[in-house]
Design a protein around this motif. Structure first.
Motif, short mmCIF file in Angstrom:
data_model
loop_
_atom_site.label_atom_id
_atom_site.label_comp_id
_atom_site.label_asym_id
_atom_site.label_seq_id
_atom_site.Cartn_x
_atom_site.Cartn_y
_atom_site.Cartn_z
N ALA A 164 1.14 -1.25 -0.07
CA ALA A 164 -0.10 -0.06 -0.04
C ALA A 164 0.85 1.23 0.01
O ALA A 164 1.88 1.19 0.98
CB ALA A 164 -0.98 -0.04 1.16
N SER A 195 -3.81 -1.66 6.12
CA SER A 195 -4.33 -0.36 5.49
C SER A 195 -5.62 0.19 5.80
O SER A 195 -5.94 1.07 5.56
CB SER A 195 -3.85 -0.36 3.94
OG SER A 195 -4.97 -1.29 3.29
N LYS A 203 -5.97 4.39 5.42
CA LYS A 203 -5.04 4.87 6.16
C LYS A 203 -4.10 6.05 5.46
O LYS A 203 -3.66 5.77 4.29
CB LYS A 203 -3.93 3.88 6.79
CG LYS A 203 -4.47 3.26 7.98
CD LYS A 203 -3.58 2.51 8.71
CE LYS A 203 -4.24 1.68 9.81
NZ LYS A 203 -3.35 0.76 10.52
N GLN A 251 -1.42 5.08 2.80
CA GLN A 251 -1.73 3.81 2.04
C GLN A 251 -3.01 3.74 1.33
O GLN A 251 -3.66 2.71 1.32
CB GLN A 251 -1.75 2.77 3.53
CG GLN A 251 -0.57 2.83 4.18
CD GLN A 251 -0.74 1.88 5.34
OE1 GLN A 251 -1.36 0.70 5.30
NE2 GLN A 251 -0.20 2.23 6.48
N THR A 264 -3.71 0.55 -3.33
CA THR A 264 -3.26 -0.82 -3.15
C THR A 264 -2.68 -1.17 -4.46
O THR A 264 -3.30 -1.37 -5.43
CB THR A 264 -4.46 -1.80 -2.77
OG1 THR A 264 -4.82 -1.27 -1.52
CG2 THR A 264 -3.98 -3.43 -2.73
#
Length: 196
Positions: free
Chosen positions: A21, A59, A64, A67, A70
């Motif tokens: 991430a 994440s 977050k 992050q 992905t």
């Protein structure tokens, strides 16, 4: 008795997928060039994880800070197995290392480190088997970037769709969209080093 340790992954004869991430700045370059480049740093450790749900737990489904994106990074199986063969566990285990001193010396010079954490369900609950995280040190990151990586896919749209299904109480629909993972056959020597 510790939980069963298994590597579960999306893999084929030549490659295996690991998840990471990142913030937009790193993800955009990686996806466009199909290779990590600045602002990605080869000077600090990077963690790769073959468990999609573990990364989602970590994440918080891409919510977050830093992050948000992905990435599915497909690397050569030969590189993955080489990384495991160089790895040292992040904590001392008598059966694996013998003495604390032996572990400490191995750990301090390890090009790759491995940590086991409980695998996660779709909702983030811990499962009775452990999932592997592999930390690549500066000694091997350049090879990860230049030689190991086969392709980089942005899974952020999928993550958003999965998160919406979960928020709307449609876990069954989310489950159907998850990347397929099967138990990966770790060779005997790395398996011993990793306390499997």
């Amino acid at each position: 008795m510790s939980a069963a340790r298994e590597v579960r992954a999306d893999f084929d004869r030549a490659s295996i997928v690991v998840y990471q991430a990142y913030p937009d700045a790193i993800a955009d370059v990686a996806v466009e060039q199909q290779k990590f480049g600045p602002p990605f740093s080869v000077g600090r450790m990077t963690w790769i994880k073959p468990s999609f749900l573990w990364l989602m737990h970590r994440s918080n489904w891409g919510s977050k800070s830093g992050q948000e994106r992905t990435l599915a990074v497909r690397i050569k199986r030969s590189a993955w197995e080489e990384a495991l063969s160089l790895a040292v566990l992040t904590s001392y285990e008598p059966k694996v290392h013998g003495t604390q001193q032996a572990w400490r010396e191995a750990f301090e010079s390890a090009p790759v480190i491995v940590q086991w954490d409980p695998e996660r369900t779709l909702r983030g609950a811990g499962l009775p088997h452990d999932s592997i995280q592999v930390g690549l040190s500066r000694a091997v990151i350049q090879r990860f970037v230049d030689d190991w990586t086969v392709s980089i896919t942005d899974l952020t749209p999928l993550v958003r769709k999965l998160r919406k299904h979960l928020d709307d109480g449609r876990a069954d629909q989310a489950t159907r969209l998850l990347p397929k993972e099967a138990v990966y056959p770790v060779p005997p020597e790395p398996a011993r080093r990793l306390g499997m």
